[in-house]
Structures are given as C-alpha cells and as structure tokens.
Design an enzyme around this catalytic site. Structure first.
Site, mmCIF file in Angstrom:
data_model
loop_
_atom_site.group_PDB
_atom_site.id
_atom_site.type_symbol
_atom_site.label_atom_id
_atom_site.label_comp_id
_atom_site.label_asym_id
_atom_site.label_seq_id
_atom_site.Cartn_x
_atom_site.Cartn_y
_atom_site.Cartn_z
ATOM 1 N N THR A 157 0.685 -1.265 0.053
ATOM 2 C CA THR A 157 -0.015 -0.046 -0.017
ATOM 3 C C THR A 157 0.823 1.261 0.141
ATOM 4 O O THR A 157 2.144 1.359 0.317
ATOM 5 C CB THR A 157 -0.954 0.112 1.207
ATOM 6 O OG1 THR A 157 -0.038 -0.051 2.430
ATOM 7 C CG2 THR A 157 -1.828 -1.022 1.249
ATOM 8 N N GLU A 197 -6.006 -2.930 -1.946
ATOM 9 C CA GLU A 197 -6.421 -4.106 -1.257
ATOM 10 C C GLU A 197 -7.478 -4.788 -2.225
ATOM 11 O O GLU A 197 -7.729 -5.852 -1.782
ATOM 12 C CB GLU A 197 -6.907 -3.832 0.020
ATOM 13 C CG GLU A 197 -5.926 -3.354 1.437
ATOM 14 C CD GLU A 197 -5.397 -1.913 0.991
ATOM 15 O OE1 GLU A 197 -5.568 -1.341 0.076
ATOM 16 O OE2 GLU A 197 -5.001 -1.380 2.146
ATOM 17 N N LYS A 213 -16.119 17.288 10.090
ATOM 18 C CA LYS A 213 -17.179 17.252 10.881
ATOM 19 C C LYS A 213 -17.435 18.602 11.446
ATOM 20 O O LYS A 213 -17.054 19.139 12.432
ATOM 21 C CB LYS A 213 -16.861 16.148 12.022
ATOM 22 C CG LYS A 213 -16.782 14.748 11.552
ATOM 23 C CD LYS A 213 -16.664 13.582 12.316
ATOM 24 C CE LYS A 213 -16.399 12.321 11.750
ATOM 25 N NZ LYS A 213 -16.048 11.473 12.735
HETATM 26 P P1 AMP Z 1 -4.608 3.173 -3.216
HETATM 27 O O1 AMP Z 1 -4.752 1.854 -2.306
HETATM 28 O O2 AMP Z 1 -3.428 3.943 -3.010
HETATM 29 O O3 AMP Z 1 -5.020 2.585 -4.632
HETATM 30 O O4 AMP Z 1 -5.679 4.058 -2.723
HETATM 31 C C1 AMP Z 1 -7.080 3.651 -2.413
HETATM 32 C C2 AMP Z 1 -7.768 4.848 -2.285
HETATM 33 O O5 AMP Z 1 -7.985 5.777 -3.129
HETATM 34 C C3 AMP Z 1 -9.348 4.773 -1.903
HETATM 35 O O6 AMP Z 1 -9.427 4.125 -0.733
HETATM 36 C C4 AMP Z 1 -10.188 5.947 -2.300
HETATM 37 O O7 AMP Z 1 -9.942 6.714 -0.757
HETATM 38 C C5 AMP Z 1 -9.195 6.635 -3.232
HETATM 39 N N1 AMP Z 1 -9.801 6.211 -4.422
HETATM 40 C C6 AMP Z 1 -9.621 5.324 -5.477
HETATM 41 N N2 AMP Z 1 -10.362 5.429 -6.672
HETATM 42 C C7 AMP Z 1 -11.231 6.727 -6.339
HETATM 43 C C8 AMP Z 1 -12.077 7.597 -6.946
HETATM 44 N N3 AMP Z 1 -12.599 6.925 -8.129
HETATM 45 N N4 AMP Z 1 -12.842 8.528 -6.364
HETATM 46 C C9 AMP Z 1 -12.442 8.932 -4.966
HETATM 47 N N5 AMP Z 1 -11.679 8.327 -4.394
HETATM 48 C C10 AMP Z 1 -10.858 7.248 -4.930
#
Ligand code: AMP
Length: 539
Positions: free
Chosen positions: A186, A329, A437
């Site tokens: 991650t 994940e 919030k």
């Molecule tokens: P990563 O594991 O680095 O790909 O990050 C995942 C996170 O990226 C997700 O839990 C979201 O918070 C954000 N994310 C991924 N795709 C989108 C999307 N299309 N719109 C908003 N947030 C996104």
C-alpha cells in the site's frame, strides 16, 4: 444434500493468459517508449517466447516457488515479461514503487525478503544505494542490454544477456490457483506500507471483472498510464492478453505531450490513469486543439475524477469517461461508472453529475455502508457511511501479518465514506480521516475539491478541516493558483455557492506555491495539514 458438479477442475492461473494470447493473437502488438529512448515494438508471440526464456533464467538464478522477485521499473515490455515469468514459475512478482523515499523502499524489500531486484536504468542510482544493504537479495539485474548498462553498478548482469542463451519453450508447472502471483505494498500514506499478496485466482477473476465493466476488447489498443508498480497497472496487463487487445506502454514519459504523441501514433483507443495525469494531458489536447485520433475511452480512478474533467473529455473531445474506484487491497477495481441506458436522455449536465460518481459494483464485489453504530444504512444517495467490501479479489490479511484484515463478520473496511443511490451508484464523499465534521454534520472534502477543480484560475486544491469554537471543524481551502490571479475567499465562495450547499463553503482560503503529489499521483494532504495545524479562523 447438494450434488457435486461434473465439470473439469482447472486452476485459474496467470501464465495461460499469455499462452493463449500467443496462440490466438500472436501478431498483436506491444509497443513501448523504451527507457533507452526509441520506440520498441514486439508481439504477443515474441513476448511469450521471451517470457519462457525469462522463466528459465529465473530458475538458473535460483528462484524457487514462493520466492519474491522485486521490480523497480516503469511500464515496459520487459516489466510485462516479468509479471508473467515470475508468477508462471510459482514465484511472486513484487512491484515496488520506485518513487517512494529510499528508506521506504529498503523497508519494503527487507520486509518482503526479495531474492532478486530487476531495475530500470533510470533507477540505477537507487539500485546502487540499495546494493549490498538488503540481506535477502542475491542479485540486482538491469532491465536493459549490454550497450546501455549503467556505470554506477558493479557485477550486475544485463537482462538481455540473461535471456539470450535460454531455451524458448518452457513447461509451466501447474499449482493451486490460490498460490500467490504478485505482491504490492500500500502507498503508506498512513503508517508503514503493508503488503497485499494477490493470488493467481484473484488476478484472473479480476481480469474477467474488469472486462465486464469497462469493456476492453480485442479491437482495443490499450495504454495503461497507471504504473505497473501501482496495483498491477489496474490489471490491464492481465486483461489485455485475455481478449487479445494490443498494448502500448509509455515508459517514463508521462507528460501530456509525450502521452498524446504516443497515443496518436499508435492509434490508442483506451487509456487508464489518475486525474493528475489527465490534467497535463487535457492541457496538451487543448493546446493542439484535438484528441489523439483513435482515443475513444478513458478510465479515471485512484482519486475522484472532478466533474470539470469529465466534462472536458466528453464534451470538448468526445472521449467517453468511465470512472473507477478501488484500492491496492482490491486488486484494485471494485466499482466502475457506466451510464445506464435509462439515463441516456438526461441533460448533458445531469449526465456529467452522474458520471462523476464512482459507479456500480462489479459482480462479485459486495458493498455495504455502515453508520457509527455498525447499522447498515439506506441506499438513498444522501446518507453516507463507512464503506466495507467483500469479494474474491479483496485482501483477507496483509503479508506477514498474523491478524485478519477483516471485520468479525468477514468484510474489509475501506476507510472511505460513501453514499449509494437507489440505482446502485456509489459516491465516495471522503476518506474517513479527511471528512470535515462541522456541527455534527459531515462536509465532503472531496466534493469541495472537485468543485474548486473547475475554477479557471486554480491549478490544485486541497480542503482540510481546521478547529472552530462553535462548529468543531470548518473547511480551509488551500490552493495553488494557475497564474498571477488569486481569487479572494468571497469570489471563490460566489463560484462554489452554485455547486455545493451553503454551509459547506470554506471559512478561509490560503494560497501555497505547491501541493505535494504522492507516489501514486494523489494530492498528499499531510503537508498542508502540518503547515496549517495551528490555523485560527479569523473572528
Ligand atoms: P490506493 O490503495 O493507493 O489505490 O488508494 C485507494 C484509495 O484511493 C481509496 O480507498 C479511495 O480513497 C481512493 N480512490 C480510488 N479511486 C477513487 C475514485 N474514483 N474516487 C475517489 N477516491 C478514489
């Protein structure tokens, strides 16, 4: 008592994807803007021969089933070959993000106990720094030929020299489909990175899922702009061979002009990438006044696609946008936005609003929203809750962590806050840690940032919560201006007032010279949060 089916029990493995592509789409092209410079052209048939040579080479280097083999590499045909050869022999292709700070890379390599590290010559300096410092690593190997070897490293073989003497056919071992095939950590924005270990089965099923949702097919020329070190380039390198789609890899040249030229000359029909990449690309399309000639669709994900971006692609350049949502994940795709037929007759503005939501669950990805008391909340499009997911390509535990990553009843908490509407469209309103919030109500920093993204004078924006004596928290808007003009808070709120509820309007506006973009192309809010941690709202 149920009755057992009488169908063959063939494991879902990764190597057969390329065996298939070579057999039935052998002359389909894989084109790369190479790290050495020139365009490199090959085919599925030729690539499959080299994958078999690489499999032999890996065995010669002592790689055993279950071993981790690391890559520090851009999107190229050689990186693609590693995906298949490493997983094909039952080892694990561990793609490491070379943009991470050196100490995080070292932590990740040590944690994964990688045996080999394959690196692009543009990462020779990092490789030289790491060489000899990771006890598990036997060899560093430069992803190039003898003529382009970096001088920084001693005793390092060239990839092409390893392949050349090897036989061109390999008998792939058959093993359980739940065997690990690839590993990706991650991005580590919260704490140290954690390893997600994808099984062969999860990658093959994810490819089917991806195709069912964003429809890469055999007539496509796909360009995954998203790096191969970031969640398997969203699965495109597995999905494309499955349907015989041609592939184009951009190497390290990810600026708007380079991407445009490559797409134009290679007839790219669909491309996949994060919003920050598309900003430069859109600027270039506007500068030249057209889109790459065959570009028909883009998949935007990784962070929210601002409505203004969706609108430019669709209305100015007739490029269809599908938004995708997912996570490291989740292999990564969980949700893709396609417009249902019943919405065809919506007004253009309504369509853009709908397309700016993240989309529908893919079959096999279950979604649920929970409130603070863990009750499931209504799918009414307005009530937001914690988003949890479940499915066969979703993590159940992190690599080498003894504890399950799941809730007691078997769901993975994404850390995202979202709504679901009656038509099944998911809308991510925030990361749980980013939500503001205000007086017991939640303000979506993502929606505010998206709204600001359409402002002609603003290049980048981040919204963070700052303490407020009455409302607990209120939004502070932090912007990078495009040019010399800096709209005031009042001017900005006049603009935003048409797009978001009045009580969401930022209480303050600050300009900064830059906002840091993280290694996966997302704005990192930690920096503005740190910078403005003692911020006091006027009055
Ligand atoms: P990563 O594991 O680095 O790909 O990050 C995942 C996170 O990226 C997700 O839990 C979201 O918070 C954000 N994310 C991924 N795709 C989108 C999307 N299309 N719109 C908003 N947030 C996104």
């Amino acid at each position: 008592m149920t009755l057992a089916g009488l169908m063959m029990d063939r494991p879902l493995l990764v190597a057969p994807l390329m065996q298939f592509a070579a057999a039935y789409h052998g002359d389909t092209a894989i084109v790369t803007r190479s790290i050495e410079g020139p365009l490199h052209r090959t085919t599925y048939a030729e690539t499959y021969r080299r994958i078999q040579q690489l499999a032999h080479a890996l065995l010669t280097l002592g790689v055993k089933p279950g071993d981790r083999v690391a890559t520090l590499a851009w999107n190229t045909w050689r990186h693609f070959e590693l995906y298949y050869a490493v997983a094909g022999i039952g080892a694990v292709c561990h793609t490491v993000n070379p943009r991470l700070p050196a100490e995080q890379i070292r932590f990740i390599l040590n944690h994964a106990e990688d045996r080999l590290v394959f690196f692009d010559i543009s990462f020779a300096a990092i490789a030289a720094e790491l060489q000899g410092t990771i006890p598990s690593v036997r060899h560093f190997i430069a992803l190039t030929d003898a003529a382009h070897m970096p001088p920084e490293l001693v005793g390092v073989p060239a990839y092409e020299d390893l392949l050349a003497p090897q036989p061109e056919t390999f008998i792939w071992p058959e093993f359980d489909e739940n065997t690990a095939a690839s590993l990706c950590y991650t991005s580590g924005t919260t704490g140290m990175p954690k390893g997600v270990l994808y099984s062969h089965r999860s990658l093959v099923l994810h490819s089917y899922g991806m195709m069912s949702a964003c429809g890469i097919n055999g007539r496509d020329v796909a360009l995954p702009v998203v790096p191969m070190f970031h969640v398997n380039a969203w699965g495109v390198p597995y999905a494309a061979p499955m349907v015989g789609a041609a592939q184009v890899y951009a190497g390290r040249a990810l600026d708007g002009a380079s991407l445009f030229d490559l797409m134009d000359s290679e007839g790219v029909t669909c491309a996949q990438g994060v919003p920050t990449i598309w900003m430069g690309f859109i600027a270039h399309m506007r500068a030249v006044g057209r889109k790459p000639k065959n570009l028909a669709r883009v998949l935007i994900g990784g962070s929210a696609a601002p409505p203004a971006m969706v609108e430019v692609f669709e209305h100015e350049f007739a490029v269809e946008v599908n938004q995708g949502w997912g996570m490291t994940e989740m292999a990564p795709l969980g949700v893709v936005n396609t417009l249902k037929r019943k919405f065809e007759n919506l007004s253009p503005a309504e369509k853009i609003a709908l397309k700016s939501k993240q989309g529908h669950a893919l079959f096999n990805v279950d979604l649920r929203l929970l409130d603070d008391e863990d009750n499931e909340i209504a799918h009414d499009g307005t009530t937001s809750g914690r988003l949890q997911v479940r499915g066969p390509w979703i993590v159940k535990a992190y690599f080498k962590e003894p504890d399950s990553a799941l809730t007691a009843d078997g769901w993975f908490d994404t850390g995202d806050i979202a709504t679901l509407d009656a038509d099944g469209y998911l809308h991510i309103t925030d990361r749980a840690k980013d939500i503001i919030k205000s007086g017991g109500e939640w303000i979506s920093s993502v929606d505010l940032e998206n709204a600001v993204a359409g402002h002609p004078e603003i290049a980048l924006a981040a919204v963070i919560g700052v303490p407020h004596p009455r409302w607990q928290e209120r939004p502070l808007l932090v912007c990078v201006a495009k040019g010399d003009s800096r709209p005031t808070l009042a001017e900005m709120n006049l603009y935003l007032g048409q797009k978001v509820p009045k009580w969401w309007l930022p209480d303050a506006l600050e300009y900064v010279a830059a906002l840091p973009i993280g290694p996966t192309g997302k704005i990192q809010k930690a920096r503005p949060r740190e910078q403005f941690k003692d911020y006091r709202l006027a009055g």
